[in-house]
Scaffold this motif. Structure first.
Motif: not given
Length: 199
Positions: A164-175, A177-178, A180-187
């Motif tokens: 997996g990897a973090p999900i970039p967001i439009q205003n910078g940084g990464f998505a 969770d509730r 405040g931990a960075i979400v890892l999107a895994k296949l």
């Protein structure tokens, strides 16, 4: 001579009557996942860019048959209906990204429904769906298992890594969770592989 002239004057004609046929030509509907997680960069430069390149390779190899493209996130949209012009589909791929989708999410079920509608509207009795995604929910997999007819084959192109990897967001940084931990999107390769094997 009189008999021949009489027949000619009567004006008989022969014409071929249209015969009902069932189209069985090769048909492919590509379902392209444009959920935000497709921007993850566990494969470089991103999952989405690599998916586009793979689709361009695939479409360039299709010398005959019909192809269509559906893009989906929270909702599904037909980008191109059934066509034998793969160049048109290829030309549209670079403009597709999560930013152009009005609703975030990953509504695989709606994308599959639209693909089946395209097959029906084109009068096609069989065909293939190629699902290009980095994951499908358990509900989506159950839906496909119950709704996909046996005459439609499903293939899956899984994009991403099991790490997996973090999900970039439009205003910078990464998505995050509730909490405040960075979400890892895994296949979820195991479930996608099982889905493809079932269909």
């Amino acid at each position: 001579a009189i008999i021949i002239a009489s027949i000619a004057m009567a004006g008989p004609s022969w014409e071929k009557l249209p015969q009902p046929i069932h189209k069985t030509e090769s048909a492919l509907v590509v379902l392209l996942d444009l959920s935000p997680s497709m921007m993850a960069q566990d494969i470089k430069p991103s999952r989405l860019v690599r998916a586009r390149l793979k689709l361009i390779d695939l479409l360039n190899q299709r010398k005959e048959g019909l192809s269509a493209l559906i893009a989906y996130a929270g909702e599904a949209y037909t980008v191109t209906p059934m066509t034998d012009d793969t160049e048109t589909i290829i030309s549209l791929l670079p403009s597709l990204s999560p930013a152009v989708m009005p609703l975030g999410g990953s509504n695989t079920e709606m994308a599959v429904d639209q693909a089946l509608t395209l097959f029906r509207d084109a009068g096609l009795m069989q065909g293939e769906i190629l699902l290009v995604t980095d994951g499908a929910t358990e509900q989506a997999i159950d839906y496909i298992d119950s709704e996909l007819p046996s005459n439609i084959r499903l293939s899956v192109l899984g994009v991403g890594s099991d790490d997996g990897a973090p999900i970039p967001i439009q205003n910078g940084g990464f998505a995050k969770d509730r909490d405040g931990a960075i979400v890892l999107a895994k296949l979820n390769s195991g479930e996608l592989s099982k889905l493809a094997s079932s269909h």
